[in-house]
Each structure stands twice: as C-alpha cells, then as structure tokens.
Design a protein around this motif. Structure first.
Motif, PDB file in Angstrom:
ATOM      1  N   ASP A  60      92.601  26.990 115.297  1.00  0.00           N
ATOM      2  CA  ASP A  60      92.713  25.634 115.837  1.00  0.00           C
ATOM      3  C   ASP A  60      93.843  25.587 116.853  1.00  0.00           C
ATOM      4  O   ASP A  60      94.908  26.185 116.636  1.00  0.00           O
ATOM      5  CB  ASP A  60      93.003  24.621 114.722  1.00  0.00           C
ATOM      6  CG  ASP A  60      91.817  24.432 113.792  1.00  0.00           C
ATOM      7  OD1 ASP A  60      90.668  24.584 114.251  1.00  0.00           O
ATOM      8  OD2 ASP A  60      92.041  24.130 112.604  1.00  0.00           O
ATOM      9  N   LYS A  69      96.183  17.876 108.200  1.00  0.00           N
ATOM     10  CA  LYS A  69      95.160  18.100 109.228  1.00  0.00           C
ATOM     11  C   LYS A  69      93.847  17.445 108.822  1.00  0.00           C
ATOM     12  O   LYS A  69      93.387  17.573 107.694  1.00  0.00           O
ATOM     13  CB  LYS A  69      94.930  19.600 109.444  1.00  0.00           C
ATOM     14  CG  LYS A  69      93.882  19.921 110.502  1.00  0.00           C
ATOM     15  CD  LYS A  69      93.614  21.406 110.593  1.00  0.00           C
ATOM     16  CE  LYS A  69      94.807  22.153 111.126  1.00  0.00           C
ATOM     17  NZ  LYS A  69      94.490  23.591 111.347  1.00  0.00           N
ATOM     18  N   ILE A  90      90.166  18.362 115.858  1.00  0.00           N
ATOM     19  CA  ILE A  90      91.173  18.170 114.819  1.00  0.00           C
ATOM     20  C   ILE A  90      92.250  17.199 115.282  1.00  0.00           C
ATOM     21  O   ILE A  90      92.489  17.024 116.476  1.00  0.00           O
ATOM     22  CB  ILE A  90      91.844  19.507 114.430  1.00  0.00           C
ATOM     23  CG1 ILE A  90      92.642  20.068 115.612  1.00  0.00           C
ATOM     24  CG2 ILE A  90      90.828  20.502 113.923  1.00  0.00           C
ATOM     25  CD1 ILE A  90      93.591  21.173 115.245  1.00  0.00           C
ATOM     26  N   ASN A 121      96.323  16.559 113.803  1.00  0.00           N
ATOM     27  CA  ASN A 121      97.237  17.093 112.805  1.00  0.00           C
ATOM     28  C   ASN A 121      98.592  16.394 112.850  1.00  0.00           C
ATOM     29  O   ASN A 121      98.909  15.637 113.769  1.00  0.00           O
ATOM     30  CB  ASN A 121      97.397  18.609 112.951  1.00  0.00           C
ATOM     31  CG  ASN A 121      98.098  18.999 114.238  1.00  0.00           C
ATOM     32  OD1 ASN A 121      98.568  18.170 114.996  1.00  0.00           O
ATOM     33  ND2 ASN A 121      98.164  20.290 114.493  1.00  0.00           N
ATOM     34  N   LYS A 144     102.744  19.531 106.616  1.00  0.00           N
ATOM     35  CA  LYS A 144     101.607  19.674 107.528  1.00  0.00           C
ATOM     36  C   LYS A 144     100.397  18.955 106.949  1.00  0.00           C
ATOM     37  O   LYS A 144     100.100  19.083 105.760  1.00  0.00           O
ATOM     38  CB  LYS A 144     101.273  21.142 107.758  1.00  0.00           C
ATOM     39  CG  LYS A 144     100.115  21.354 108.739  1.00  0.00           C
ATOM     40  CD  LYS A 144      99.900  22.810 109.055  1.00  0.00           C
ATOM     41  CE  LYS A 144      99.277  23.559 107.910  1.00  0.00           C
ATOM     42  NZ  LYS A 144      98.859  24.934 108.285  1.00  0.00           N
TER      43      LYS A 144
END
Length: 299
Positions: free
Chosen positions: A60, A287, A21, A23, A285
């Motif tokens: 995560d 991601k 990931i 982010n 946020k």
C-alpha cells in the motif's frame, strides 16, 4: 530462487486485488514526573492512497493529508508485517518524525515544537504453534479461508528489538513547563537500544454475514542500553528494564468481488529515566481498505 518465488509469488489471479486505503499513523511519546505529564504528538496523521494485495503480500502507498490550519510534522513512516512459512510472524518499522505538538496535563498552553525530532527503528518476531497466514490474508486481502471453521486461537514465543531516539533544541522542556519537572527533565538528547523476549496469542473468528475478526496481543519484557544527554551533563539510567505491549484488532467483510477491512494496532514501550522521570513511546496505526478482487478469465 525457488524458495523466494514460492514465498512472494501467488500464481492464482483470483487471489489478487486492487484497493484504495485511508490510514492513520502516529508516533507520540511522553515524559511523566510525579503526576506532571508532557506529551509530544505529531500533526497531519492521516493519509490516503492505493495498493495491490495477494495471499502472500500487501503493498500500500499512502500520501499524507496536510491540515492548512496546523503546522506540519515532517515524517517518514514505513511499517510492515509478513508471515513467513505460516508460523513466523514478523513486524518491522522505521520512523522519522520532526515537529511535535507539546501538550500537558497542567493547563499550560500547547506549543508546536518544530525543533524536536524522533527516530524509531524496531522489529517483533513471534513463532506460533499453528499456522497463522490465513487470518491476515482473509482480513487484509479479502480472501476466503476453508481450513478453519469458526474460531482459531494460537500462541507463540519470540523476541523484539529496537532503537529509540529523540532530540530537542535547546532541550525537551520549554520555559513555561520546566517548573513542573526536575533538572534531569531538561533532556537534550536520548538514545536507547533494547532487546527482549515476548509472548502472545493470535486469534481469528468467522462471524455471520461474511464478517471476520481478529485480535492479537503480544506483551514483552527486555533490557535497554540508555543514554541521556542534558545541557551540561550525560548519564545512563540505572534501571535497564523496558516493557512492551502490542495489540491489533481487525474486522473484514466480503461482498462478491469486493471486500473491506479495518485494522487498528498499537505498540506501547515503557522505561525509566531515573529521577522519577518515566518515558512512554506509543506507536499507533489504523487502516481502512476497500478492494476489488480479480476474476479468472473464462477459457
């Protein structure tokens, strides 16, 4: 124990995946007074990491990426969303940031304020009219859904609550920007506890070529117990109202055992500090995840 086991444990190996990931997380707030606006924005907002997902839970872990050319914002940022028994949407967050870039709209130089700290703790809860677990599993864990054809939209009602805090030494305003604000803008510390009601809708769309999408919108209104500390005084703002707006957009794409998902969410909270001073808190946020789903071993 059986209820907890059924809530968190998925026994089908094909519903599990590993993922990498990247982010973006930002906790920024602003003070606005008759057109003069100060924004406090953290640095090093990007992260890189890995995780594990199944149909019931996603874990995560990301590590902050630091820019050597910018001063560091020290932070702890934990956010999570879960669906309990398909109709109970719960989102919670705990955030502690220290060090903000102070920006303005009246052409004064930007300044990094390492003395500034912000703490935010909160939750959103929404009870929906229909099952919603499928859309999050499909988008975030790359799983197929067979219960709904192309479009699904449902609504719900719920509550939200939160604790907001920020502090500065000696106060929020520097010498260069204080002429643009009144004396009540020289805030040394703010504490606010809020509770309110919210409504919202959650939508899910199946698109061609194994693409899925979602859009969620949740407005709310509530009351806040606010306390402001100035350098030589304290007061409680007379207007207790607090307004909230959360939204999320997401896209998912599956190709064989692989999948990718992109989500972006924003939570905006607004309230009044009196004396024409308006407070805005913006939690953002985003991601991007690329995952690989496990295959069942042949017998």
């Amino acid at each position: 124990m059986e209820d907890l086991d059924s809530l968190l444990v998925d026994r089908d190996i094909e519903n599990y995946s590993v993922r990498i990931i990247t982010n973006f997380k930002s906790n920024k707030f602003s003070i606005n007074n008759q057109g003069s606006k100060l924004r406090f924005v953290p640095n090093n907002k990007h992260g890189l990491g890995f995780g594990v997902a199944n149909s019931k839970m996603i874990v995560d872990l990301a590590f902050n990426l630091k820019n050597p050319n910018k001063e560091e914002t020290r932070k702890f940022d934990l956010q999570g969303t879960t669906i309990v028994k398909n109709r109970h949407y719960v989102n919670a967050y705990i955030q502690s940031y220290k060090g903000f870039q102070m920006k303005n709209n009246f052409e004064e130089p930007e300044v990094f304020r390492k003395d500034m700290r912000s703490v935010n703790i909160g939750f959103n809860y929404l009870y929906t009219l229909d099952d919603i677990e499928f859309s999050y599993a499909l988008l975030k864990a790359g799983l197929a859904d067979k219960r709904h054809e192309n479009i699904f939209i449902t609504g719900g009602l719920g509550v939200f609550g939160g604790y907001d805090y920020f502090s500065a030494k000696p106060n929020l305003l520097s010498e260069t920007v204080s002429p643009y604000f009144n004396e009540e803008g020289n805030i040394k510390r703010y504490n606010g506890i809020s509770l309110g009601i919210m409504a919202g809708f959650i939508s899910y769309f199946k698109l061609p070529e194994n693409i899925t999408a979602t859009f969620n919108l949740m407005p709310g209104i509530g009351l806040a117990n606010k306390r402001i500390t100035l350098e030589n005084d304290k007061y409680r703002p007379s207007n207790p109202m607090v307004y909230k707006l959360d939204f999320l957009v997401g896209l998912g794409y599956s190709f064989g055992q692989f999948y990718t998902s992109l989500t972006y969410s924003n939570g905006l909270t607004a309230t009044d500090f009196d004396n024409d001073n308006k407070y805005r808190l913006n939690l953002t946020k985003a991601k991007l995840a690329i995952g690989y789903r496990f295959k069942r071993k042949p017998k």
